[in-house]
Scaffold this active site. Structure first.
Site, PDB file in Angstrom:
ATOM      1  N   GLY A  44       0.841  -1.189   0.000  1.00 24.47           N
ATOM      2  CA  GLY A  44       0.000   0.000   0.000  1.00 24.47           C
ATOM      3  C   GLY A  44       0.877   1.240   0.000  1.00 24.47           C
ATOM      4  O   GLY A  44       2.003   1.213   0.504  1.00 24.47           O
ATOM      5  N   GLN A  49       2.850  10.053   1.332  1.00 23.11           N
ATOM      6  CA  GLN A  49       4.157   9.390   1.383  1.00 23.11           C
ATOM      7  C   GLN A  49       5.049   9.731   0.195  1.00 23.11           C
ATOM      8  O   GLN A  49       6.241   9.444   0.212  1.00 23.11           O
ATOM      9  CB  GLN A  49       3.988   7.867   1.452  1.00 23.11           C
ATOM     10  N   CYS A 106       5.694   0.161   7.536  1.00 26.81           N
ATOM     11  CA  CYS A 106       5.332   1.307   6.703  1.00 26.81           C
ATOM     12  C   CYS A 106       6.547   1.705   5.884  1.00 26.81           C
ATOM     13  O   CYS A 106       7.654   1.775   6.427  1.00 26.81           O
ATOM     14  CB  CYS A 106       4.897   2.465   7.602  1.00 26.81           C
ATOM     15  N   LEU A 107       6.351   1.977   4.591  1.00 22.77           N
ATOM     16  CA  LEU A 107       7.489   2.339   3.734  1.00 22.77           C
ATOM     17  C   LEU A 107       8.159   3.637   4.184  1.00 22.77           C
ATOM     18  O   LEU A 107       9.330   3.860   3.889  1.00 22.77           O
ATOM     19  CB  LEU A 107       7.043   2.451   2.270  1.00 22.77           C
ATOM     20  N   HIS A 148      -4.702   1.208   7.458  1.00 25.55           N
ATOM     21  CA  HIS A 148      -3.363   1.798   7.581  1.00 25.55           C
ATOM     22  C   HIS A 148      -3.190   2.945   6.570  1.00 25.55           C
ATOM     23  O   HIS A 148      -2.720   4.031   6.924  1.00 25.55           O
ATOM     24  CB  HIS A 148      -2.297   0.708   7.359  1.00 25.55           C
ATOM     25  N   GLU A 149      -3.585   2.710   5.324  1.00 25.21           N
ATOM     26  CA  GLU A 149      -3.423   3.737   4.287  1.00 25.21           C
ATOM     27  C   GLU A 149      -4.362   4.915   4.529  1.00 25.21           C
ATOM     28  O   GLU A 149      -3.996   6.073   4.308  1.00 25.21           O
ATOM     29  CB  GLU A 149      -3.654   3.150   2.885  1.00 25.21           C
ATOM     30  N   HIS A 152      -2.964   7.367   6.801  1.00 20.03           N
ATOM     31  CA  HIS A 152      -1.988   8.271   6.178  1.00 20.03           C
ATOM     32  C   HIS A 152      -2.655   9.544   5.649  1.00 20.03           C
ATOM     33  O   HIS A 152      -2.101  10.637   5.795  1.00 20.03           O
ATOM     34  CB  HIS A 152      -1.276   7.588   5.002  1.00 20.03           C
TER      35      HIS A 152
HETATM   36 NI    NI Z   1       2.386   3.357   5.809  1.00 17.54          NI
END
Ligand code: NI
Length: 197
Positions: A44, A49, A106-107, A148-149, A152
């Site tokens: 995701g 991000q 998380c990236l 989660h997304e 963000h």
């Molecule tokens: Ni994330």
């Protein structure tokens, strides 16, 4: 085009994303986000991000649907094969069920995974990439990734959902990430990295 992923500590990750004007042509941005996500082996990626404070995220949960060594598929991953979607201006209408814990990553926060508790089921309305309005129900890993997304685009990171004790324990490692003192194999933008001379 692969875009740099913004690291923990950048103010854009704490902002609530702006709604996207209906009908806007954001196909190139969507394509770039998928390319960026795949390059970083993520499931995701949300627009903040990559530095865009707008209400958009992409997911591809297919990696969860792959059978493990003995050939079994995790029941929570049922139906996730080919689960690739774009969520524009989404609204989580409802969350229900028991809270369950899962180690999220998380990236934007490389190399850290912590258990986060979230409700089982969600109902979400959103526009797809052709600007069709949808309302769908998800559970299992699909719900987890979407929650989660969605966080963000609300300016929330999974670390915000940890206990004060856990947060204190992670503080140093998170500061290092902000400074770029972490080994990652994808392009990132670090808010506190020392400028090269
Ligand atoms: Ni994330």
């Amino acid at each position: 085009m692969i875009l740099p992923i913004v690291a923990y500590g950048d103010p854009v990750l704490k902002k609530v994303g702006e709604e996207i004007e209906e009908g806007s042509d954001i196909q190139t941005l969507i394509d770039n986000m998928f390319e960026t996500m795949y390059n970083a082996s993520g499931v995701g990626l949300a627009a903040p991000q990559i530095g865009e404070s707008i209400r958009l995220f992409v997911v591809d949960a297919s990696p969860f649907a792959e059978p493990d060594e003995d050939g079994t598929i995790d029941p929570l991953a049922e139906g996730l094969d080919g689960f690739k979607k774009v969520f524009i201006n989404p609204i989580i209408e409802e969350e229900s069920g028991e809270e369950w814990g899962f180690h999220e990553g998380c990236l934007s926060i490389p190399k850290i995974r912590e258990e986060v508790f979230r409700k089982e089921k969600i109902v979400i309305s959103y526009y797809d990439e052709d600007w069709n309005l949808k309302e769908e129900e998800y559970d299992g890993y699909a719900a987890r990734i979407i929650q989660h997304e969605y966080d963000h685009i609300e300016g929330i990171l999974f670390t915000d959902r940890l206990s004060p004790l856990k947060k204190r324990m992670l503080k140093k490692r998170l500061q290092k990430i902000s400074k770029g003192e972490v080994a990652v194999d994808y392009r990132m933008r670090f808010p506190l990295a020392k400028k090269r001379r």
